[in-house]
Design a protein around this motif. Structure first.
Motif, PDB file in Angstrom:
ATOM      1  N   ARG A  26      62.529  42.569  94.115  1.00  0.00           N
ATOM      2  CA  ARG A  26      61.237  43.110  93.829  1.00  0.00           C
ATOM      3  C   ARG A  26      60.060  41.959  94.109  1.00  0.00           C
ATOM      4  N   CYS A  84      63.782  47.482  86.731  1.00  0.00           N
ATOM      5  CA  CYS A  84      62.858  46.433  85.946  1.00  0.00           C
ATOM      6  C   CYS A  84      61.593  47.129  85.406  1.00  0.00           C
ATOM      7  N   ASP A 133      55.106  50.832  86.929  1.00  0.00           N
ATOM      8  CA  ASP A 133      55.757  50.831  88.163  1.00  0.00           C
ATOM      9  C   ASP A 133      57.060  51.199  88.769  1.00  0.00           C
ATOM     10  N   ARG A 153      65.716  38.402  87.140  1.00  0.00           N
ATOM     11  CA  ARG A 153      66.679  39.410  87.134  1.00  0.00           C
ATOM     12  C   ARG A 153      66.443  40.250  88.036  1.00  0.00           C
ATOM     13  N   PHE A 154      65.418  40.585  88.557  1.00  0.00           N
ATOM     14  CA  PHE A 154      65.066  41.631  89.790  1.00  0.00           C
ATOM     15  C   PHE A 154      64.377  40.764  90.842  1.00  0.00           C
ATOM     16  N   GLY A 184      58.801  47.112  81.726  1.00  0.00           N
ATOM     17  CA  GLY A 184      58.150  46.491  80.531  1.00  0.00           C
ATOM     18  C   GLY A 184      56.946  45.896  80.926  1.00  0.00           C
ATOM     19  N   LYS A 185      55.914  45.861  80.321  1.00  0.00           N
ATOM     20  CA  LYS A 185      54.817  45.426  80.787  1.00  0.00           C
ATOM     21  C   LYS A 185      54.847  43.816  80.262  1.00  0.00           C
ATOM     22  N   TYR A 204      48.532  43.132  90.982  1.00  0.00           N
ATOM     23  CA  TYR A 204      49.984  42.853  91.152  1.00  0.00           C
ATOM     24  C   TYR A 204      50.157  41.576  91.317  1.00  0.00           C
ATOM     25  N   PHE A 208      48.666  44.669  84.055  1.00  0.00           N
ATOM     26  CA  PHE A 208      47.582  45.475  83.116  1.00  0.00           C
ATOM     27  C   PHE A 208      46.362  44.611  82.747  1.00  0.00           C
ATOM     28  N   LYS A 246      61.538  38.588  84.642  1.00  0.00           N
ATOM     29  CA  LYS A 246      61.487  39.894  85.577  1.00  0.00           C
ATOM     30  C   LYS A 246      61.931  39.177  87.005  1.00  0.00           C
ATOM     31  N   ASN A 258      48.612  42.109  80.313  1.00  0.00           N
ATOM     32  CA  ASN A 258      49.573  42.531  80.035  1.00  0.00           C
ATOM     33  C   ASN A 258      50.652  42.808  81.251  1.00  0.00           C
ATOM     34  N   GLY A 259      51.962  42.212  81.070  1.00  0.00           N
ATOM     35  CA  GLY A 259      52.825  42.059  81.810  1.00  0.00           C
ATOM     36  C   GLY A 259      52.970  40.651  82.326  1.00  0.00           C
ATOM     37  N   ARG A 267      56.888  42.397  93.765  1.00  0.00           N
ATOM     38  CA  ARG A 267      55.722  42.735  93.139  1.00  0.00           C
ATOM     39  C   ARG A 267      56.100  43.091  91.697  1.00  0.00           C
ATOM     40  N   HIS A 268      55.174  42.662  90.908  1.00  0.00           N
ATOM     41  CA  HIS A 268      54.917  43.326  89.346  1.00  0.00           C
ATOM     42  C   HIS A 268      53.719  43.644  88.985  1.00  0.00           C
ATOM     43  N   GLN A 269      53.674  44.867  88.135  1.00  0.00           N
ATOM     44  CA  GLN A 269      52.365  45.410  87.875  1.00  0.00           C
ATOM     45  C   GLN A 269      51.646  44.543  86.544  1.00  0.00           C
TER      46      GLN A 269
END
Lengths: 463, 621
Positions: free
Chosen positions: B287, A460, A185, B283-284, A462-463, B243, B293, B280, B307-308, B289-291
């Motif tokens: 954001r 950002c 993403d 540090r970010f 990495g999965k 997400y 899988f 994640k 995954n993620g 949302r994060h994806q």
């Protein structure tokens, strides 16, 4: 070869010849010890860095050679990053010779040309661009050359290149992000934005490159050619220009300039007369200005002085001038020689008429023989030279830098072509990397890790 | 009880398995020693092989006679060629595998090789005499003699698992750590370090609502990893994408005070490109949302890999936060994610053959070298296996150049630069991506291993010969075949490309952007007929060589330039400490690593371009 950096070297740092003072420089591990041993005055071994001491240099028999000042620099805070002593003595060749002989007899080695700078480079004091600038500085003959070299040494070019490189790295990391993390993403690189950025960088490179001509001219001197029909007084004119100023241009040993070439300095600007010896020899061939060699020489000139004999029929002069096509492309000056034999009050009219009919080419009536109005010609030469000076504060004067920028430009143009022709992004990225590589050649920093660092710190992933 | 083996491989993960088969196929007598024969070739993390840059490595491993690609092709549940919209250098195969079948197939293939023996026990040390490794010691006190040993210990060396504020020794969930080896290696003069990696929770697929997620199907025409005739994939299972959201993030933040990542309990450095979910959002923070899988573990299991969502937060924080993700509202967890710390050895202690500098006959491969990923491990295992066999046979080491293979880039980076975080391959690490395309791995590499005597390559070699001849024929066809406006203009118009006014050579059409052989064949039946006898892979490689000829040429020239620096050799006894002009760091690194060439020296971290200039000046260049 290791002794290259473990021995102590010595050389006269001011020009050869009589002067008010002479500066002798020693660099190396024994520099301070050696001077101290022969120095009647303060204890130099115990003295602090960056201090100046008055004393007397004595020879082995204890006889005073000269009164002098010794400046102490301690490693690594010196030009070479080694211990350095600079002895300022009276500028007599005899005294200088005696002092240098003294230290040579004590184990110092006479420095090769440029060896102090080589040491500075080898010891990591200077990057490649700066080291080259120092070489230029040493060889600089005129004020403007000096300015240019100083600017480059302080990192003007390196800094500018560094900024360009940083912008490109950001650009490249966006594309690499897309390539390596496209499944995730992540933001996609905005192609128009990328194109704008590359075009912007291209523009800066072109500006920097356009300073090269001036920068190079400052370094090498503005090339000037004197042409005209036989017996119009070209040689006399050249001598009139040179004779007065010749003393200023000396053939300092170790400079690369070919001393056969005739150069003069006017108002701090160097002018170099192309193949002038050749011109003088080939007067009989001047009619056929089409002779290839002459053509080539003239094409190299940045300023052309067209010499004609002054006469009432100004149209004949104008036509002769117009027959030489190359004159339209370069800055030229029309010289109407032998004005001494001409009616002075008329010469002004002829000047004006010729200039008007040649698209306002500067036209000056002189007498080479009598050396009248030579100053006017000089003023005109300076004006042309100064007009070609660009506004840019960073001036590029190094041929290698120019070539590297050229390669960068080619790579960036390939980027634009690639973007326009929908070439896959990994191939576009390759051209950007080549551009980065060539920019790195100037400042000496090359690393493929830069891209990943930029990606990791900004996105950002990495999965 | 044991003969003297040529090669003992310690560990049977992705590196160990490849090392064993490579050495065995080089003719060596191999013993594969593992703590547990039921966990051979485990996929400890996600049930997938390949991906960008990693897929290219798997193709190279296959071309060099390794088995990872074959095993993957036999056990996959989904296949995708990633980056298909980009240039051919970026196309990267990736497969989801059935985790259990993958391990079973690997064990099966190992057992089929009569050069490989097995021994199940923990290896606790090496037998070393006069700086030469001559065997291993086991937990019950056995000594097994060998001419060389390959260590592939993965995350097992003093492995320490963290879940929230709990931690316990272990090499993988439910398996104990290996002790003794690190301590012995340190006493022999090796320097060890600590790294960290992590894995996400596994959940019950029966409790997920897939209607709230995006579907990610496999390719309609799935390709294969292996250059051999492995089976085509008939049926596929989709993956799903969901997400996180601010609710999830807030819930996770509640557990930050118990995170071993943030309270300093974990000392090892984790990979920045494979961060935990808490890392994640920390540090970010901008954001929202994060994806994630959502990956199936196999054909016959409801187990799902998230995954993620890698995490070492307490299991209850993981559970309640994950339930806030769309589709996971009724989720039941099988096991929580965890972080694991383990020992590694800075790979700068290795030669290009992966043999250690300190101990002759001892080779390292995989996570022990600070890398991450099945593919990176497999590649090193294969190279260490080949080189162990070469070592035993007193033959030259087998070394790949950066311009020859991603594996060359991988090992060159490791031994020259070392690594601070787990090292993963990216295409951007390679200078010559277009030369390292996945479709040419066979032609690039198989002849190289054939030349050093690897067995069972006859079929591969004859396929390559046929491929090379076909490529020439196809290229000639495109250069010579003229096409009339009537034949081709309908196709060009359909593709939005400018029509032609008179006959042109077909190659001119192919060189246009957005034009490829498959579409051309679809539209123009005469062309289709002429090309019928060629398989689609060969046609694709031909297309790539024609379309990107200019770029290929450019990279070849750059590679040659690089090779010239590789040609300037440095003596092994070069006294860098005496060349005081070099920076202190460069002197130390050069002395330690003793690069073979100026090119290699230039890639050592801490050696600056000016150090290289000094070396060149010193050498009188």
């Amino acid at each position: 070869m290791n002794s290259l950096l473990t021995d102590t070297i010595i050389a006269l740092s001011t020009p050869q010849g009589e002067g008010a003072i002479g500066v002798i420089r020693l660099s190396g591990p024994k520099a301070i010890d050696m001077v101290d041993e022969n120095f009647a005055g303060a204890n130099l071994i115990k003295s602090e860095a960056n201090t100046v001491h008055y004393g007397k240099i004595k020879n082995k028999n204890g006889e005073i050679i000269d009164e002098c000042l010794a400046t102490i620099f301690r490693a690594p805070r010196s030009y070479t990053k080694e211990d350095v002593v600079e002895i300022s003595c009276h500028g007599s060749s005899y005294i200088i010779q005696k002092i240098i002989e003294l230290f040579l007899s004590q184990g110092a080695r006479a420095a090769n040309p440029g060896e102090f700078t080589l040491r500075a480079f080898l010891n990591g004091q200077l990057d490649l661009a700066q080291a080259e600038a120092v070489a230029d500085l040493i060889a600089s003959k005129t004020e403007s050359q000096h300015q240019l070299a100083i600017n480059q040494m302080r990192g003007g070019v390196s800094k500018m290149i560094g900024q360009l490189r940083q912008q490109l790295i950001e650009f490249a990391s966006l594309i690499e992000l897309e390539n390596d993390f496209g499944e995730e993403d992540v933001e996609f690189a905005d192609r128009q934005g990328l194109k704008d950025l590359v075009n912007k960088i291209l523009k800066i490179i072109l500006e920097l490159q356009s300073t090269f001509q001036y920068g190079n001219a400052v370094k090498e001197g503005f090339a000037v050619a004197i042409i005209g029909a036989p017996n119009v007084g070209k040689s006399t004119l050249l001598n009139a220009l040179l004779n007065e100023d010749r003393a200023i241009v000396s053939d300092i040993a170790g400079t690369t300039r070919d001393v056969v070439e005739d150069s003069i300095q006017i108002d701090g600007i160097l002018f170099r007369f192309l193949d002038t010896a050749g011109l003088r020899e080939t007067t009989d061939k001047i009619e056929s200005i089409g002779i290839e060699k002459t053509k080539e020489e003239v094409a190299k000139a940045r300023i052309i002085i067209f010499v004609a004999e002054i006469e009432e029929d100004h149209l004949q002069i104008v036509n002769a001038y117009k027959e030489i096509p190359i004159l339209n492309k370069q800055s030229s000056i029309i010289i109407l020689n032998k004005a001494d034999a001409f009616h002075t009050c008329h010469s002004y009219d002829v000047e004006e008429a010729v200039s008007t009919l040649t698209n306002r080419t500067p036209c000056i009536a002189i007498s080479a023989k009598e050396k009248t109005h030579i100053d006017k010609l000089k003023k005109q030469l300076v004006e042309i030279a100064k007009n070609s000076k660009t506004q840019a504060s960073t001036i590029l004067s190094n041929t290698r830098h120019f070539a590297a920028l050229n390669e960068t430009k080619n790579s960036l143009e390939a980027v634009i072509t690639g973007l326009d022709n929908q070439v896959p992004s990994d191939l576009v990225a390759m051209d950007i990397r080549h551009a980065l590589h060539h920019l790195g050649e100037i400042s000496g920093e090359i690393s493929t890790d830069d891209l990943l660092e930029s990606i990791f710190s900004n996105f950002c992933i990495g999965k | 009880m044991f003969p003297e083996y040529d090669v003992i491989v310690v560990g049977a993960g992705h590196a160990g398995c490849e090392a064993a088969v490579a050495a065995a196929n080089m003719g060596a007598k191999v013993l594969l020693a593992t703590m547990n024969m039921n966990t051979i070739a485990q996929m400890s993390c996600n049930p997938a092989i390949g991906g960008v840059a990693k897929g290219q490595i798997v193709r190279e491993v296959d071309a060099l006679g390794g088995y990872t690609a074959i095993v993957t092709d036999h056990t996959r549940v989904q296949f995708r060629m990633l980056n298909k919209s980009k240039g051919p250098a970026m196309w990267s195969p990736r497969a989801q595998s059935d985790r259990m079948m993958f391990a079973a197939k690997w064990r099966n293939m190992l057992e089929e090789n009569t050069n490989i023996d097995f021994w199940q026990e923990m290896v606790t040390g090496l037998v070393v005499k006069n700086k030469v490794c001559i065997g291993i010691k086991t937990g019950i006190g056995l000594e097994i003699p060998a001419k060389s040993v390959v260590l592939t210990n993965g995350t097992f060396l003093n492995g320490l698992i963290h879940i929230g504020d709990k931690n316990f020794g272990g090499g993988r969930a439910g398996e104990k750590a290996a002790t003794g080896i690190t301590e012995q290696l340190e006493s022999l003069g090796f320097e060890s370090g600590r790294m960290k990696t992590g894995t996400p929770p596994r959940v019950d697929g029966r409790t997920l609502d897939y209607s709230k997620m995006e579907v990610q199907e496999g390719d309609k025409e799935p390709a294969r990893f292996s250059f051999t005739d492995t089976p085509n994939l008939q049926k596929q299972i989709p993956c799903h994408i969901s997400y996180t959201n601010p609710d999830v993030h807030n819930s996770l933040k509640d557990g930050f005070d118990k995170s071993p990542m943030f309270n300093g309990r974990i000392r090892g450095l984790g990979p920045r490109y494979c961060p935990s979910i808490e890392d994640k959002i920390n540090r970010f923070a901008d954001r929202d949302r994060h994806q994630l899988f959502v990956e199936p573990e196999g054909w016959n299991t409801c187990e799902i890999y998230v995954n993620g969502f890698s995490s070492s937060l307490p299991e209850d924080v993981q559970y309640k936060s994950l339930k806030k993700v769309p589709g996971f509202e009724n989720m039941k967890m099988f096991r929580p994610g965890y972080a694991i710390e383990y020992d590694f050895f800075q790979p700068t202690q290795l030669k290009a053959s992966l043999e250690t500098r300190l101990i002759s006959g001892l080779f390292f491969a995989g996570q022990i070298n600070g890398t991450t990923g099945y593919e990176e491990a497999a590649a090193q295992g294969l190279m260490a296996g080949i080189n162990a066999a070469q070592h035993v046979a007193s033959k030259d080491p087998f070394i790949l150049k950066r311009s020859e293979a991603y594996i060359g880039v991988l090992i060159d980076d490791l031994i020259n630069k070392g690594t601070k975080e787990p090292y993963r391959m990216f295409t951007s690490r390679a200078e010559f991506r277009i030369l390292l395309r996945q479709d040419t791995a066979d032609m690039r590499l198989t002849p190289l291993v054939q030349a050093i005597g690897m067995n069972h390559l006859e079929e591969r070699m004859s396929k390559i010969e046929k491929k090379e001849t076909s490529i020439k024929e196809i290229n000639k066809f495109f250069e010579n075949r003229s096409i009339s406006p009537d034949e081709i203009n309908p196709f060009l118009e359909a593709k939005g490309s400018k029509p032609i006014n008179q006959k042109v050579k077909l190659k001119g059409i192919l060189l246009r952007p957005n034009i490829g052989i498959p579409e051309m064949r679809q539209f123009v039946s005469t062309i289709d007929k002429d090309l019928e006898k060629f398989d689609s892979d060969t046609l694709q490689t031909s297309e790539n060589t024609m379309k990107y000829a200019g770029y290929i040429q450019k990279e070849k020239e750059m590679a040659e330039k690089m090779d010239r620096l590789e040609g300037v050799t440095l003596k092994e006894d070069f006294k860098y400490e005496e060349l005081t002009a070099l920076s202190a760091e460069a002197r130390e690194k050069l002395n330690e690593l003793k690069p073979r060439t100026i090119g290699q020296a230039s890639r050592i971290s801490g050696v600056s371009p000016s150090d290289i200039s000094i070396l060149l000046v010193h050498m009188g260049r």
